[in-house]
Design a protein around this motif. Structure first.
Motif, PDB file in Angstrom:
ATOM      1  N   ARG A   1       0.824  -1.196   0.000  1.00 59.16           N
ATOM      2  CA  ARG A   1       0.000   0.000   0.000  1.00 59.16           C
ATOM      3  C   ARG A   1       0.867   1.259   0.000  1.00 59.16           C
ATOM      4  N   GLU A   2       0.305   2.330  -0.501  1.00 57.86           N
ATOM      5  CA  GLU A   2       1.001   3.616  -0.469  1.00 57.86           C
ATOM      6  C   GLU A   2       0.641   4.325   0.832  1.00 57.86           C
ATOM      7  N   ASN A   3       1.559   4.268   1.791  1.00 56.05           N
ATOM      8  CA  ASN A   3       1.344   4.897   3.084  1.00 56.05           C
ATOM      9  C   ASN A   3       2.228   6.128   3.225  1.00 56.05           C
ATOM     10  N   PHE A   4       3.512   5.922   3.470  1.00 56.95           N
ATOM     11  CA  PHE A   4       4.435   7.047   3.592  1.00 56.95           C
ATOM     12  C   PHE A   4       4.556   7.775   2.255  1.00 56.95           C
TER      13      PHE A   4
ATOM     14  N   VAL B   1       2.759  11.765   6.612  1.00 57.69           N
ATOM     15  CA  VAL B   1       1.643  10.838   6.481  1.00 57.69           C
ATOM     16  C   VAL B   1       0.855  10.819   7.795  1.00 57.69           C
ATOM     17  N   GLU B   2      -0.464  10.696   7.683  1.00 62.97           N
ATOM     18  CA  GLU B   2      -1.333  10.754   8.857  1.00 62.97           C
ATOM     19  C   GLU B   2      -0.947   9.712   9.895  1.00 62.97           C
TER      20      GLU B   2
ATOM     21  N   ASN C   1       1.817   9.528  11.647  1.00 63.58           N
ATOM     22  CA  ASN C   1       3.249   9.370  11.884  1.00 63.58           C
ATOM     23  C   ASN C   1       3.773  10.494  12.774  1.00 63.58           C
TER      24      ASN C   1
ATOM     25  N   ARG D   1       9.210   4.106   6.478  1.00 65.16           N
ATOM     26  CA  ARG D   1       8.699   3.140   7.455  1.00 65.16           C
ATOM     27  C   ARG D   1       9.770   2.628   8.426  1.00 65.16           C
TER      28      ARG D   1
END
Length: 313
Positions: free
Chosen positions: A32-35, A72-73, A75, A81
């Protein structure tokens, strides 16, 4: 239990979850695209560090640094990561006391003369372009014995240790190590002149992301790989993605890195966060050297290292 409602109530009461009705999926088809891909400009950061040198006593936190927090929300700390990057400065005459911690660390020197580090009793000078290592649980301190305020980049695997949880930290009981030996060269210090000489003899990496590339160490640290990349003016890389998280530091040069809708124009001293499995591409305006720090050793050891190369566009 006569119906599903009663069944689910019983499951919830025991802090269980039925695999057939998960609230959120636990498996997905690809990362998934997180950071977020991010750029921090040294020209923006340096004046703040210089001002902090007048307002923040070095003893307030042992280290005068600014951490690169990915927006990112949720963090609070990490740059990507598994890694955190930071800018750090030290003024003439200052000494950062010795401590040790389980996270691995390294620093990439940007500018200034006269600084040195002491790692487990070995004192090594730090010069611009050098990469210096602080392996897990080694005592380390640093000081500025020269005339310049000095600036460098730190990269640590603290977020990985946070995830795995074996975080330990200890201050030296004597503030500084007492039996210190000064050396000109050390396995923990990769000199910039040596990196340039090795690049002169190197070839392009198989992924085509640089004209020439070398790896420092094999790997540099158990969790962290360091690659130095050379790209001439006009170089355009293919589009590339990898499951390894990375932080780039621009040692010299100028160019643009594109990732999705992000277009990051960088110059000397800038830092770029490139999260795992994001497709990115470099386009270089001036002769460039980048240092890429990644978690490739972790991904490789776990059998999770993958990459893909697409044609340049």
């Amino acid at each position: 239990m006569s119906d599903l409602e009663e069944l689910y109530a019983a499951i919830d009461a025991l802090n269980l979850e039925g695999g057939w009705h998960r609230k959120t999926p636990s498996l997905w088809s690809e990362p998934r695209e997180n950071f977020l891909p991010m750029l921090w400009r040294y020209a923006d950061v340096k004046p703040i560090l210089e001002r902090a040198g007048h307002l923040v006593d070095h003893r307030m936190a042992d280290r005068r640094n600014l951490t690169l927090r990915n927006p990112v929300e949720g963090n609070l700390y990490a740059t990507v990561r598994t890694l955190v990057g930071a800018y750090q400065s030290i003024k003439p005459g200052e000494v950062a006391d010795a401590h040790r911690h389980t996270p691995n660390a390294l620093r990439i020197i940007l500018e200034g003369q006269g600084t040195y580090t002491v790692v487990d009793g070995v004192r090594v000078e730090m010069r611009p372009g050098d990469v210096l290592l602080t392996p897990s649980w080694c005592w380390h301190s640093h000081a500025n014995a020269g005339p310049d305020e000095c600036f460098w980049v730190d990269v640590l695997d603290v977020p990985l240790v946070h995830l795995l949880e074996p975080m330990f930290f200890e201050r030296h009981p004597d503030r500084l190590e007492q039996n210190v030996v000064s050396v000109a060269e050390s396995p923990i210090a990769f000199r910039w002149e040596a990196s340039l000489a090795a690049l002169d003899k190197a070839t392009a990496p198989t992924n085509g992301m640089a004209q020439r590339e070398i790896e420092l160490g094999a790997p540099a640290l158990k969790s962290t790989a360091v690659h130095v990349q050379r790209m001439p003016a006009g170089f355009v890389s293919p589009r590339y993605r990898t499951t390894a998280n990375a932080i780039f530091t621009v040692i010299e040069g100028r160019g643009t890195t594109r990732c999705g809708n992000s277009e990051m124009r960088w110059a000397k001293g800038d830092m770029i966060a490139m999260p795992a499995w994001r497709t990115y591409q470099h386009e270089v305006d001036r002769d460039t050297h980048l240092v890429r720090v990644s978690d490739e050793p972790v991904m490789r050891a776990l059998g999770l290292l993958r990459d893909e190369v697409a044609a340049a566009v």
